[in-house]
Write an enzyme that holds these catalytic residues in place. Structure first.
Site, PDB file in Angstrom:
ATOM      1  N   ARG A   1      60.760  79.393  16.639  1.00 37.15           N
ATOM      2  CA  ARG A   1      60.297  79.403  17.935  1.00 37.15           C
ATOM      3  C   ARG A   1      61.437  78.819  18.738  1.00 37.15           C
ATOM      4  NH1 ARG A   1      53.914  77.564  18.487  1.00 37.15           N
ATOM      5  NH2 ARG A   1      53.240  79.988  18.299  1.00 37.15           N
TER       6      ARG A   1
ATOM      7  N   GLY B   1      48.791  83.900  14.613  1.00 39.73           N
ATOM      8  CA  GLY B   1      49.632  82.758  13.736  1.00 39.73           C
ATOM      9  C   GLY B   1      49.455  82.863  12.298  1.00 39.73           C
TER      10      GLY B   1
END
Ligand code: ADP
Ligand code: MG
Length: 388
Positions: free
Chosen positions: A42, A346
């Site tokens: 991220r 996820g």
């Protein structure tokens, strides 16, 4: 989102930025262990926007959340993330411990915004305080775009100029293209634990896809809906009427594909006894754990015949090696095709990583809940705020 009437504002719409302070909402909600990120994906994904703004002479204040702190617990501090970012950018990153102590540097990162109680309440006072720290606001935190929080939505109402960052723009463009003009056939593989989590997404794909392949624990309510026992399988009761509705209304169209066979085990453990059976009644003492070999072959062939593939949700308890074959087969089929491939969720992305296939996917979505809501056609507050 880019339709005739609405348009997402992007970095190109911001005009001159030299010397201006830009508050960039990023999604640095990374897993930490012993004070270090164990996965910096991220952070890396925010780099293009950070670099683009710095090249235009902007001074950045980066804002993110990390986890769900109740108080200012040190294990939720973003300080280690600031250090990782500094290494990745090869530039010093100054750290602001709170809103009253924000250094005036070129590259500053604020402490966990969820340390502020007003953040998740979208408190206008907090939004205003954040806005006062900057001239311009950029949101690149796609994973938080479905939440109306002070740093994702409220702030927009208090700044003169605001826009989406490159990552958020790409997420929105990718899903828009998938929904509006996919190259056909479009095949969606939908798995995971709960059919009620994904009902909106299933319905959307039943409208627009050529085939919808159901897998994982969310397929067991379909067995129950036929009046057959599911043994000890993970089978959400609220999912059963949902599955029955889908079977009644949509199975006749021939788009909805259910597993052909499944692997069942006598316990959720690496030492479980296992056997393969048809997708149908499951004996007591056994639970559905994975897709069987005929399902893997059939689903892989449908994926290979597609020109666009969307995958969300593992088709088995892949975290345990004995039950990972189904999810591995799907991941390999999605990786192998030359079609446009989009993977979200996820756990699905974790599965791809585990199999080392994440680089063979056209687009890996960073926002689990946010991408599913976008596909369902819901308005995401963080995106609406940036839309003219
Ligand atoms: P995503 O995060 O990709 O959207 P979900 O959160 O919906 O996916 O579901 C992922 C979880 O579902 C995984 O932890 C996986 O172990 C579990 N799961 C999928 N199929 C099964 C199954 N047949 N039995 C038990 N657990 C399953
Ligand atoms: Mg999940």
């Amino acid at each position: 989102m880019t339709t005739q009437t609405t348009k997402l504002r992007t970095l190109d719409d911001l005009g001159e930025l030299r010397g201006l302070r830009v508050l960039v909402r990023v999604d640095f909600n990374v897993p930490l262990e012993n004070g270090r990120p164990t996965d910096d994906t991220r952070i890396r994904q925010a780099l293009p926007t950070i670099r683009a703004l710095r090249e235009r002479g902007a001074r950045l204040l980066l804002v993110s959340h990390l986890g769900r702190p109740k108080d200012r617990e040190p294990e939720f501090s973003l300080r280690p993330v600031a250090d990782s970012l500094s290494e990745l950018l090869d530039a010093p990153v100054e750290f602001a411990p709170d809103l009253d102590h924000v250094p005036d540097g070129d590259l500053v990162m604020l402490e966990n915004i969820r340390f502020e109680p007003g953040e998740t309440k979208n408190d206008p006072q907090l939004a205003q305080r954040l806005a006062a720290l900057a001239d311009v606001y950029v949101n690149d935190a796609f994973g938080s775009a479905h939440r109306a929080h002070a740093s994702t939505e409220g702030i927009v109402h208090h700044v003169a100029r605001s826009a989406a960052g490159l990552l958020l723009e790409r997420e929105v463009d990718t899903v828009s293209a998938l929904l509006s003009a996919p190259e056909r056939p479009l095949v969606a593989i939908l798995g995971g634990s709960k059919v009620t989590d994904k009902i909106g997404v299933i319905q959307r794909f039943l409208e627009i896809a050529d085939a919808v392949l159901i897998g994982g624990a969310m397929s067991y309510p379909f067995i129950a809906a036929r009046g057959e026992p599911v043994g000890d399988s993970l089978c959400e009761p609220e999912g059963i009427p949902v599955a029955r509705g889908l079977l009644d209304e949509l199975a006749p169209q021939g788009k909805l594909h259910l597993p052909i066979d499944i692997v069942v085990g006598d316990e959720l453990s690496v030492d479980a006894r296992m056997r393969t059976q048809d997708f149908g009644p499951i004996d007591d003492g056994w639970e559905g754990m994975d897709a069987g070999p005929r399902t893997r072959a059939a689903y892989s062939a449908l994926i290979a015949s597609a020109r666009t593939v969307f995958w969300n949700g593992p088709v088995g308890a892949f975290e345990l090696e004995p039950f990972s074959a189904g999810t591995r087969a799907i991941a390999e089929a999605v990786a192998a095709t030359s079609a446009t491939t989009i993977v979200g969720g996820g756990d699905s992305v974790a599965a791809l990583r585990r199999f080392g296939l994440q680089d063979q996917i056209t687009f890996v979505s960073t926002g689990g809940g946010a991408s599913l809501e976008l596909i369902e056609g819901r308005a995401l507050p963080g995106i609406v705020a940036l839309t003219s």
